[in-house]
Write an enzyme that holds these catalytic residues in place. Structure first.
Site, PDB file in Angstrom:
ATOM      1  N   LYS A 227       0.837  -1.195   0.000  1.00  0.00           N
ATOM      2  CA  LYS A 227       0.000   0.000   0.000  1.00  0.00           C
ATOM      3  C   LYS A 227       0.878   1.253   0.000  1.00  0.00           C
ATOM      4  O   LYS A 227       2.000   1.231   0.524  1.00  0.00           O
ATOM      5  CB  LYS A 227      -0.897   0.011   1.246  1.00  0.00           C
ATOM      6  CG  LYS A 227      -1.929  -1.101   1.289  1.00  0.00           C
ATOM      7  CD  LYS A 227      -2.724  -1.055   2.585  1.00  0.00           C
ATOM      8  CE  LYS A 227      -3.729  -2.200   2.649  1.00  0.00           C
ATOM      9  NZ  LYS A 227      -4.814  -2.052   1.661  1.00  0.00           N
TER      10      LYS A 227
ATOM     11  N   ARG B 295     -10.129 -11.636   0.834  1.00  0.00           N
ATOM     12  CA  ARG B 295     -10.987 -12.646   0.194  1.00  0.00           C
ATOM     13  C   ARG B 295     -10.382 -14.046   0.293  1.00  0.00           C
ATOM     14  O   ARG B 295     -11.115 -15.037   0.253  1.00  0.00           O
ATOM     15  CB  ARG B 295     -11.262 -12.237  -1.256  1.00  0.00           C
ATOM     16  CG  ARG B 295     -10.054 -12.193  -2.154  1.00  0.00           C
ATOM     17  CD  ARG B 295     -10.266 -11.307  -3.379  1.00  0.00           C
ATOM     18  NE  ARG B 295     -10.245  -9.895  -3.024  1.00  0.00           N
ATOM     19  CZ  ARG B 295     -10.383  -8.908  -3.908  1.00  0.00           C
ATOM     20  NH1 ARG B 295     -10.573  -9.193  -5.191  1.00  0.00           N
ATOM     21  NH2 ARG B 295     -10.345  -7.650  -3.525  1.00  0.00           N
TER      22      ARG B 295
END
EC number: 3.4.11.1
Length: 496
Positions: free
Chosen positions: A273, A347
């Site tokens: 990030k 996920r």
């Protein structure tokens, strides 16, 4: 802290609700008589307002024994709802808290209408009070501890005391469960690892007599939990699969599966990030906190339902052992996954969590996760994104969210979306088809593991934290979806 009474015993601090064009009656008329018509005169002079959410403070004569009366405007009675009741209570108790009042009496019947019976008003009172007075725990050398805290709230009513007390108890459970979720999300990542989260869950289980199972890394390896294990590869902290079981029925059937993403800190892995995006990633276990907050509420209220809570937990770090783009992993379901983005890790752990919940009897599934920035772009910071494979079950979740004041909005999953997550030369699925429809792609991926089990996905990336204070509490974690999951559990009707 919250109790019901049919007596007004000269409180130092009093809270009264005012509808527009209402007249004094019951306890308010009795109080006005004691004040020699002072309330009537205040209303006549416009010194107190019945405008919705307007708080007016009055200092009564010393001879009354009261130090302060708070009036909260309720607006037009015809437009007044349960959600309005909660907001009005939040606003007035925020002011009470700022004024450092410790003991408060509320003329509950002044908040009752045709749409909001006394028990519901009592629920709104205790829930909103706890949310409004919540404070973020800090770690300063000289912590800003409040020198005076609210200690007791008396709901004065002429209605059935047992029903009012029951409403107070329900609202208090919802408020406290939400605040517990907030506290977890606000904790720094170095103080809340997967091990810490598992310990918290175990303590919750001991308190409420839940069955508790904490799967360790070697057990995950034996079972083949390739999603959770892959995300954990870069970390020095061991992963945990946290499982809580509440059985409110004689038979283990019609089981509500609640799956919460428990990423205690997310660097993004090798798909790292940016510096502006990595700060705040301690909140990436917001879904786990929501599930644990809901389980606290469930433990307090003991509904006649069966609930299985599953929380796959780890942090997502970088090391020479970490998961890499182009890796192929094998999930617990047996489906293989090509890793195109290591920052699409939530996920992966949810895939194993959902499969595990199904294997252990979940009849329906709700997963909660701070999953995608895409949902914030689509829906902003006040609406949770939702996806489903089952319209009827989604309606139950949506109604629960509406009742809780935690709005959700359904996003579609089409056959073309499913094809995009199945598009891989190397594996059954890829974990990140691209930026277009990012939130939907994440939901479509998770749906591959829910398969035919009725399922709702809740993406709380935009709603798990608030950038500024509201009447329901300070900036920081919101505890969103803890109440929705608890209401769903209470109201759930299995499909026959």
């Amino acid at each position: 802290m919250f109790y019901a009474s049919d007596q007004l015993r000269h409180p130092e601090t009093l809270v009264i609700g005012l509808f527009q064009k209402s007249t004094l009656n019951g306890f308010t008329k009795e109080l006005d008589d004691k004040l020699d018509g002072h309330l009537t005169q205040l209303l006549k002079d416009g010194d107190v307002s019945a405008k919705r959410n307007r708080v007016s403070k009055v200092y009564p004569p010393a001879a009354t024994g009261m130090k302060r009366i708070y009036f909260i405007g309720l607006g037009r009675e015809a437009d007044y709802s349960f959600e309005d009741t909660k907001e009005c209570f939040a606003r007035v108790f925020q002011q009470v808290h700022q004024d450092k009042k410790q003991e408060v009496s509320v003329l509950l019947d002044t908040f009752v209408s045709g749409e909001v019976p006394a028990a519901d008003a009592a629920h709104a009172l205790s829930e909103s009070c706890l949310l409004a007075v919540y404070e973020v725990q800090d770690y300063k050398h000289k912590s800003n501890e409040p020198d005076q805290e609210l200690k007791s709230v008396c709901a004065v009513t002429e209605e059935d005391l047992r029903e009012v007390q029951a409403g107070l108890n329900v609202g208090a459970a919802y408020g406290q469960g939400t605040n517990s979720a907030r506290t977890l999300v606000n904790m720094p990542g170095n103080m809340l690892t997967a091990t810490d989260l598992a310990s918290y869950a175990a303590e919750l289980a001991a308190k409420y007599d839940f069955e508790c199972e904490i799967l360790e890394k070697d057990e995950m390896e034996e079972l083949g939990m390739g999603g959770l294990l892959a995300v954990n590869k870069g970390s020095s902290e061991p992963p945990k699969m946290i499982v809580l079981k509440y059985q409110g029925k004689d038979q283990w059937e019609d089981v509500i599966g609640l799956v919460g993403k428990g990423i205690t800190f997310d660097t993004g892995g090798y798909s790292i990030k940016p510096k502006t995006g990595i700060v705040g990633m301690k909140s990436d276990m917001g879904g786990a906190a929501s599930v644990l907050g809901a389980m606290e509420i469930i433990g307090e209220l003991r509904p006649e339902q069966n609930v299985l809570a599953v929380i796959p937990s780890t942090d997502n770090m970088i090391s020479s052992d970490a998961m890499k783009p182009d890796d192929v992993i094998v999930s617990l379901s047996g489906k293989t996954i090509e890793i195109l983005n290591t920052d699409a890790e939530g996920r992966l752990v949810l895939a194993d969590g959902i499969t595990y919940a199904k294997q252990h009897g979940a009849s329906v599934l709700v997963d909660v996760a701070t999953l995608t920035g895409g949902v914030i772009v689509a829906l902003g910071n006040e609406m949770t994104g939702a996806m489903t494979n089952h319209a009827a079950f989604y309606e139950q979740v949506a109604e629960s969210a509406k009742e809780s004041g935690e709005p959700i909005w359904q996003l579609p999953i089409t056959e073309k979306d499913k094809k995009r997550v199945r598009n891989s030369q190397m594996a059954d699925l890829n974990n990140s088809p691209g930026r277009e429809g990012h939130a939907i792609m994440a939901g479509a991926f998770i749906g591959e593991f829910a398969e035919n089990t009725p399922w709702v996905h809740l993406d709380i990336a935009g709603t798990a934290t608030a950038n500024k204070a509201t009447c329901f509490g300070p900036a920081g974690a919101t505890g969103v979806m803890a109440r929705t999951l608890a209401v769903l559990t209470e109201r759930f009707t299995p499909e026959r």
